[in-house]
Enzyme design. Structure first.
Site, PDB file in Angstrom:
ATOM      1  N   GLU A 117      22.431  24.070  61.644  1.00 32.00           N
ATOM      2  CA  GLU A 117      21.227  23.271  61.701  1.00 32.00           C
ATOM      3  C   GLU A 117      21.544  21.599  61.534  1.00 32.00           C
ATOM      4  O   GLU A 117      22.732  21.493  60.680  1.00 32.00           O
ATOM      5  CB  GLU A 117      20.441  23.511  60.795  1.00 32.00           C
ATOM      6  N   CYS A 175      14.537  24.726  60.182  1.00 36.36           N
ATOM      7  CA  CYS A 175      13.246  23.910  60.294  1.00 36.36           C
ATOM      8  C   CYS A 175      13.197  22.929  61.514  1.00 36.36           C
ATOM      9  O   CYS A 175      12.033  22.740  61.775  1.00 36.36           O
ATOM     10  CB  CYS A 175      13.090  23.205  58.934  1.00 36.36           C
ATOM     11  N   GLU A 225      10.912  30.075  60.437  1.00 35.82           N
ATOM     12  CA  GLU A 225      10.498  30.722  59.289  1.00 35.82           C
ATOM     13  C   GLU A 225       8.755  30.734  59.620  1.00 35.82           C
ATOM     14  O   GLU A 225       8.075  29.904  58.853  1.00 35.82           O
ATOM     15  CB  GLU A 225      10.619  29.740  57.944  1.00 35.82           C
TER      16      GLU A 225
END
Ligand code: AHR
Length: 655
Positions: free
Chosen positions: A50, A242, A377
């Site tokens: 990420e 995210c 998520e």
């Protein structure tokens, strides 16, 4: 004489009883070689990437210039300017990155015009290594050739190397020159002077080490990419995390903006720039120079299955509670199309629309994509109603692609309990589980998967790390991850992938820790957690074997954790043992069911150990904890090992 006999018999008795004592103390493990278990997926141990902690721009992506296209919202962020510098957007060369600058004569013989770039917390230069400077440029308001001077500077402002470029056209052209600094500098800068009397326009100012990983122009930092490849990952998940979701829909990761000419990939805000006010990084943007094409290429180079994760139409649910922050289900069409187009980009013929984009970028052969994640998520019904149409349409068009759904942000609780049955109902292939937990959880969870339902989707342990409060990436966290992972390996029939997270962190610009690899502008350090991952990945074997003590799995009793595999290619058994206790353990592993005349020998075996659980590897001292050769004896069909206190060992038993 009598006395001597007496003494001898007493000492015989003593040594007999001592050996009986030590035999009593030995732990008897047994490994039935006749019971070859489930195949272990090639994807079992992998990497999660990420762009957090400056992992991409400023990290793995080898570009040294920050805000190279002047398209950060503050157009000159990262740049110092002097003299006559103008920011322009009219008649742009690149429509998605429209901003460029014009340097003009400062109109005084002793004044100067130019710009300086600060890099990502400085620029790392290595003595005698070449750096490729490139820029799109044109003369402005005249056809007279103009000159620019390029300097690489050290932190004290001394010049390490200078080069000149002549800009000889009033049309945009790309110019390039190599610079080789005379000294190594971790906090360098790039400076460009206008060195003639007219005006010159500059766009996409770039500086790369020539020595990138595999020598690619739009390449990766060699030491970091090599560290990733050295793990031998079986799967590579990208681009996060995210950032897939975005703080809002506008800032979600949109893969289509990350392919094609690198100059025309629009800048996106990186959500980690403001996620934590106590770790605030206002200059954190995604250039998308490291985009989906590069991620696929990296996966291919590492021999890992690519695993892209896409937005399901929900922006980060932590930060967006209202329904209107997300894409209404009826409007999901373009998001679902993005997923279908991505599969075409990866696997389609060069004659297909998106296959052509890939082929034009230099890869006519397919990337052979097999997995896709939808949502990171996510949770609640709002996720399910969105995931469902994705599953339906992907299945209809690409029935062989395996779909990964989410079980939410945590390893248990309401969200998790709601989502798992829903994942079964939707028949996704794998469910992504995340756990950032304390040591106790890791030690108590080695049995987590022993009783999982074998009939539903498989598990992707997609993000996990042991968080020891106030202690980062110390040996303790690595040891407990190793202990926990025996449970993943024992259950490799249902756990098909696992990836530690996060992967990379810049020492001067991190938002989240612990992380697997730390780096500054020149060097990097592999944490003990890295070595645990590597020991598992390099010794993953091909089939699960059951190693037991008193007919039960070894998952915590007396601080011992163990798993075993068979490797059919190397015809060997590999046993992993974590001893989390403070005393060493004598362990006999008896291999039963071996063929007659088979003779065993000890193959390459390793142990990871520190004198103190708090020890870490640092940039200055990167070898505090590294795998060392482990010793053990083979006596017939028994491996006899003395397993050190607080250690993780990997024994290879060769047939
Ligand atoms: O790994 C850091 C973050 O942790 C990821 O972006 C997210 O998925 C999780 O909450």
């Amino acid at each position: 004489m009598k006395n001597i006999c007496k003494v001898l018999s007493i000492s015989c008795l003593l040594s007999l009883s001592l050996s009986a004592y030590s035999q009593q103390q030995a732990y008897e493990f047994s490994l039935d070689t006749k019971k070859v278990g489930a195949p272990i997926k090639s994807t079992m141990y992998g990497l999660f990437f990420e762009d957090i902690n400056f992992a991409a721009d400023g990290g793995l992506y080898a570009e040294l210039v920050k805000n190279r296209s002047f398209d950060f919202p503050q157009n000159l962020m990262g740049w110092n300017t002097f003299g006559k510098v103008e920011v322009r957007k009219d008649n742009p060369l690149f429509d998605q990155n429209p901003t460029y600058i014009v340097l003009s004569n400062p109109e005084h013989p002793h004044k100067r015009t130019g710009i300086e770039n600060e890099g990502f917390r400085g620029m790392g230069f290595k003595q005698n290594e070449a750096y490729r400077f490139s820029v799109w440029a044109k003369t402005e308001n005249s056809n007279e050739p103009q000159k620019i001077r390029i300097d690489l500077l050290d932190a004290k402002n001394d010049i390490l190397v200078t080069q000149y470029l002549e800009i000889n056209s009033s049309d945009w052209r790309k110019y390039e020159v190599n610079l080789t600094p005379k000294a190594t500098e971790p906090k360098g800068r790039l400076r460009i002077f206008l060195d003639s009397k007219g005006s010159v326009a500059l766009e996409h100012v770039s500086l790369f080490p020539v020595n990138t990983w595999k020598g690619r122009e739009n390449g990766l930092r060699a030491d970091l990419a090599q560290a990733l490849a050295d793990i031998k990952p079986g799967v590579f998940r990208f681009p996060g995390g995210c950032i897939v979701e975005g703080t809002d829909l506008d800032t979600r990761y949109d893969w289509k903006k990350t392919v094609g000419a690198v100059e025309n990939r629009p800048v996106n805000e990186n959500r980690w720039h403001y996620t934590f006010p106590h770790r605030f990084f206002p200059d954190y943007y995604q250039s998308y120079g490291l985009g989906f094409y590069e991620y696929f290429l990296l996966s291919e180079d590492m021999g890992a299955e690519p695993l892209p994760v896409l937005s399901c139409g929900l922006s980060c649910q932590y930060q967006n509670e209202k329904e209107e922050c997300h894409v209404p289900v009826k409007d999901l069409g373009s998001y679902i199309q993005d997923a279908l187009d991505l599969i075409e980009f990866a696997n389609g013929l060069p004659t297909s629309t998106w296959g052509k984009v890939r082929a034009d970028m230099g890869h006519p052969a397919p990337f052979n994509l097999k997995y896709i994640g939808i949502g990171n998520e996510q949770w609640g019904e709002e996720y399910i109603v969105r995931l469902e149409p994705f599953v339906k349409e992907i299945r209809a068009k690409y029935p062989d692609i395996k779909i990964i759904g989410s079980s939410g942000p945590s390893a248990d609780g309401d969200k998790f309990d709601y989502l798992w049955p829903e994942m079964k109902r939707l028949k996704v292939d794998l469910v992504d589980e995340h756990y950032y937990k304390d040591p106790k959880w890791f030690l108590n969870s080695a049995k987590r998967y022993d009783n999982y339902d074998r009939k539903g989707p498989a598990v992707f342990a997609g993000e996990y790390a042991c968080h020891v409060p106030n202690r980062d990436n110390n040996f303790e966290s690595a040891l407990y991850e190793a202990a926990f992972m025996t449970g993943l390996e024992r259950n490799a029939d249902i756990v098909h992938m696992c990836t530690y997270a996060p992967l990379l962190a810049h020492v001067d610009a991190w938002q989240w820790k612990p992380d697997m690899i730390w780096f500054d502008n020149l060097t990097s350090v592999k944490t003990p957690n890295y070595y645990v991952q590597q020991l598992y990945a390099k010794n993953k074997g091909t089939h699960v074997m059951s190693v037991t003590r008193n007919n039960t799995s070894i998952s915590g009793e007396d601080d011992l954790y163990a798993s075993a595999v068979y490797d059919k290619d190397e015809n060997c058994y590999i046993v992993k043992i974590a001893n989390t206790g403070k005393s060493s353990k004598e362990i006999n592993i008896t291999l039963t069911g071996l063929k007659k005349n088979s003779s065993l020998s000890l193959g390459e075996s390793f142990e990871l150990k520190a004198n103190n659980l708090n020890i870490v590897n640092t940039l200055e001292s990167p070898m505090n904890i590294i795998p060392q050769k482990a010793t053990a004896k083979i006596e017939g069909n028994i491996l006899v090992a003395s397993v050190k206190p607080e250690s993780f060992s990997v024994y290879k038993i060769q047939q």
